[in-house]
Design a protein around this motif. Structure first.
Motif, PDB file in Angstrom:
ATOM      1  N   THR A 168       0.840  -1.193   0.000  1.00 57.82           N
ATOM      2  CA  THR A 168       0.000   0.000   0.000  1.00 57.82           C
ATOM      3  C   THR A 168       0.881   1.251   0.000  1.00 57.82           C
ATOM      4  O   THR A 168       2.019   1.228   0.458  1.00 57.82           O
ATOM      5  N   GLY A 169       0.328   2.342  -0.533  1.00 53.25           N
ATOM      6  CA  GLY A 169       1.088   3.582  -0.608  1.00 53.25           C
ATOM      7  C   GLY A 169       2.326   3.421  -1.454  1.00 53.25           C
ATOM      8  O   GLY A 169       3.435   3.762  -1.033  1.00 53.25           O
ATOM      9  N   ALA A 170       2.145   2.900  -2.686  1.00 52.28           N
ATOM     10  CA  ALA A 170       3.304   2.488  -3.485  1.00 52.28           C
ATOM     11  C   ALA A 170       3.531   3.342  -4.724  1.00 52.28           C
ATOM     12  O   ALA A 170       4.190   2.908  -5.658  1.00 52.28           O
ATOM     13  N   THR A 171       3.026   4.564  -4.737  1.00 54.65           N
ATOM     14  CA  THR A 171       3.212   5.392  -5.929  1.00 54.65           C
ATOM     15  C   THR A 171       4.479   6.232  -5.879  1.00 54.65           C
ATOM     16  O   THR A 171       4.838   6.871  -6.867  1.00 54.65           O
ATOM     17  N   SER A 172       5.161   6.243  -4.743  1.00 59.50           N
ATOM     18  CA  SER A 172       6.413   7.007  -4.647  1.00 59.50           C
ATOM     19  C   SER A 172       7.208   6.496  -3.457  1.00 59.50           C
ATOM     20  O   SER A 172       6.730   5.688  -2.656  1.00 59.50           O
ATOM     21  N   GLY A 173       8.443   6.975  -3.354  1.00 60.54           N
ATOM     22  CA  GLY A 173       9.256   6.734  -2.169  1.00 60.54           C
ATOM     23  C   GLY A 173       9.479   5.275  -1.833  1.00 60.54           C
ATOM     24  O   GLY A 173       9.746   4.437  -2.702  1.00 60.54           O
ATOM     25  N   ILE A 174       9.367   4.954  -0.557  1.00 60.69           N
ATOM     26  CA  ILE A 174       9.662   3.617  -0.058  1.00 60.69           C
ATOM     27  C   ILE A 174       8.712   2.580  -0.641  1.00 60.69           C
ATOM     28  O   ILE A 174       9.129   1.479  -1.019  1.00 60.69           O
TER      29      ILE A 174
ATOM     30  N   THR B 170      -1.309   0.196  -4.209  1.00 63.25           N
ATOM     31  CA  THR B 170      -2.363   1.201  -4.077  1.00 63.25           C
ATOM     32  C   THR B 170      -1.776   2.601  -4.097  1.00 63.25           C
ATOM     33  O   THR B 170      -0.594   2.812  -3.793  1.00 63.25           O
ATOM     34  N   GLY B 171      -2.628   3.536  -4.440  1.00 60.01           N
ATOM     35  CA  GLY B 171      -2.298   4.951  -4.412  1.00 60.01           C
ATOM     36  C   GLY B 171      -3.589   5.726  -4.525  1.00 60.01           C
ATOM     37  O   GLY B 171      -4.595   5.208  -5.026  1.00 60.01           O
ATOM     38  N   ARG B 172      -3.591   6.965  -4.090  1.00 60.98           N
ATOM     39  CA  ARG B 172      -4.827   7.743  -4.080  1.00 60.98           C
ATOM     40  C   ARG B 172      -5.086   8.491  -5.380  1.00 60.98           C
ATOM     41  O   ARG B 172      -6.220   8.851  -5.662  1.00 60.98           O
ATOM     42  N   ARG B 173      -4.032   8.725  -6.176  1.00 59.41           N
ATOM     43  CA  ARG B 173      -4.186   9.473  -7.426  1.00 59.41           C
ATOM     44  C   ARG B 173      -3.956   8.556  -8.613  1.00 59.41           C
ATOM     45  O   ARG B 173      -2.942   7.857  -8.675  1.00 59.41           O
ATOM     46  N   GLN B 174      -4.910   8.570  -9.547  1.00 56.66           N
ATOM     47  CA  GLN B 174      -4.830   7.648 -10.667  1.00 56.66           C
ATOM     48  C   GLN B 174      -3.612   7.893 -11.538  1.00 56.66           C
ATOM     49  O   GLN B 174      -2.970   6.950 -12.003  1.00 56.66           O
TER      50      GLN B 174
ATOM     51  N   ALA C  96      -0.665   9.105 -10.694  1.00 59.58           N
ATOM     52  CA  ALA C  96       0.524   8.595 -10.013  1.00 59.58           C
ATOM     53  C   ALA C  96       0.524   7.076  -9.983  1.00 59.58           C
ATOM     54  O   ALA C  96       1.582   6.441 -10.107  1.00 59.58           O
ATOM     55  N   LEU C  97      -0.649   6.486  -9.822  1.00 64.57           N
ATOM     56  CA  LEU C  97      -0.761   5.033  -9.805  1.00 64.57           C
ATOM     57  C   LEU C  97      -0.366   4.447 -11.157  1.00 64.57           C
ATOM     58  O   LEU C  97       0.386   3.470 -11.231  1.00 64.57           O
ATOM     59  N   ASP C  98      -0.853   5.053 -12.235  1.00 64.22           N
ATOM     60  CA  ASP C  98      -0.509   4.579 -13.581  1.00 64.22           C
ATOM     61  C   ASP C  98       0.992   4.687 -13.829  1.00 64.22           C
ATOM     62  O   ASP C  98       1.603   3.776 -14.413  1.00 64.22           O
ATOM     63  N   ALA C  99       1.594   5.794 -13.382  1.00 61.93           N
ATOM     64  CA  ALA C  99       3.036   5.975 -13.566  1.00 61.93           C
ATOM     65  C   ALA C  99       3.813   4.941 -12.766  1.00 61.93           C
ATOM     66  O   ALA C  99       4.840   4.412 -13.235  1.00 61.93           O
ATOM     67  N   ALA C 100       3.337   4.620 -11.574  1.00 59.69           N
ATOM     68  CA  ALA C 100       4.018   3.629 -10.742  1.00 59.69           C
ATOM     69  C   ALA C 100       3.950   2.241 -11.375  1.00 59.69           C
ATOM     70  O   ALA C 100       4.939   1.501 -11.369  1.00 59.69           O
ATOM     71  N   VAL C 101       2.799   1.881 -11.903  1.00 58.43           N
ATOM     72  CA  VAL C 101       2.653   0.577 -12.564  1.00 58.43           C
ATOM     73  C   VAL C 101       3.655   0.453 -13.707  1.00 58.43           C
ATOM     74  O   VAL C 101       4.317  -0.579 -13.875  1.00 58.43           O
TER      75      VAL C 101
END
Length: 251
Positions: free
Chosen positions: A13-19, A37-41, A43-48
């Motif tokens: 969880t909380g995986a769109t940036s940082g640790i 998971t992430g709260r902003r779509q 940022a979530l798409d970029a993380a994926v």
């Protein structure tokens, strides 16, 4: 790179940036199917995209029950069980005693305490016996920090969750441990200094000067410890708090 987590299912969880992002990427590189998971779509798409491999992004706020349920529904659509939960989503800001607001208190405890609790509790029907839970704590949980008492108290609560949950889960052989980073170069940390790059560097330099190793940590360094705690190499590690802080809280 090994394949320690080949055929394993991991939730971060909380995986769109940082640790969280660094850890999700490390799990993926070692063969896991990762749900983030992430709260902003956006940022979530970029993380994926950044994580690659077998990764699924689920938008959600882990302080909201419906969003937690949506996460585990997404897991069930593809897998019968979860092997690892890394309950990492969290955050907080500064406010000295006398200026703490009800809104700040509720937001911090909803995210860091309520969110962590129910992220784990709602995972239990899917989490396999002998699985691993890793919680994100903080050196702030054992230190006094000016204007940071609400965040610090929330992380102290997270640390005690691990102590108590290993007793609740002992019959299932599920291990629960805490990784407690010190100052780490994440967007959340540098953002505390505002948008000015010079002030951000000044904050990192100041924090680094307080650490025996003379620098702040990098997210990838925290990720390595999370993967250790989630792996079979830590099969007899349970209820522990691992400080990944360059010695910050040890002196």
């Amino acid at each position: 790179m090994t394949n320690r987590f080949e055929n394993k299912v991991v939730v971060v969880t909380g995986a769109t940036s940082g640790i969280g992002l660094a850890t999700a990427k490390a799990f993926s590189q070692e063969g896991a199917s990762v749900f983030i998971t992430g709260r902003r779509q956006d940022a979530l798409d970029a993380a994926v995209t950044a994580i690659g491999g077998r990764v699924t992004g689920v938008r959600g706020d882990m302080a909201t029950f419906a969003d937690i349920d949506r996460l585990y529904d997404a897991v069930q659509q593809k897998h019968a069980q979860i092997d690892v939960v890394f309950a990492n989503a969290g955050g907080g800001g500064f406010a000295p005693l006398g200026a703490i607001t009800e809104e700040q208190f509720d937001q911090t405890f909803d995210t860091n305490v309520k969110g962590t609790l129910f992220t784990v509790q709602k995972a239990l029907p899917l989490l396999k016996d002998g699985g691993a839970i890793v919680l994100t704590g903080s050196t702030a949980g054992i230190e006094g920090t000016p204007a940071f008492s609400v965040y610090s108290a929330s992380k102290a609560a997270v640390r005690n969750f691990a102590r108590s949950w290993i007793l609740d889960l002992k019959d299932r052989g599920i291990r629960v441990n805490v990784v407690s980073p010190g100052a780490t170069r994440t967007p959340g940390l540098v953002g505390l200094a505002g948008e000015d790059a010079e002030k951000q560097q000044g904050l990192l330099a100041f924090l680094g000067s307080r650490i025996p190793l003379g620098r702040v940590g990098e997210p990838e360094e925290i990720a390595k410890v999370v993967l250790f705690l989630a792996s079979d190499a830590a099969s007899f590690v349970n209820g522990a708090e691992f400080f990944v802080d360059g010695g910050q809280a040890q002196v």
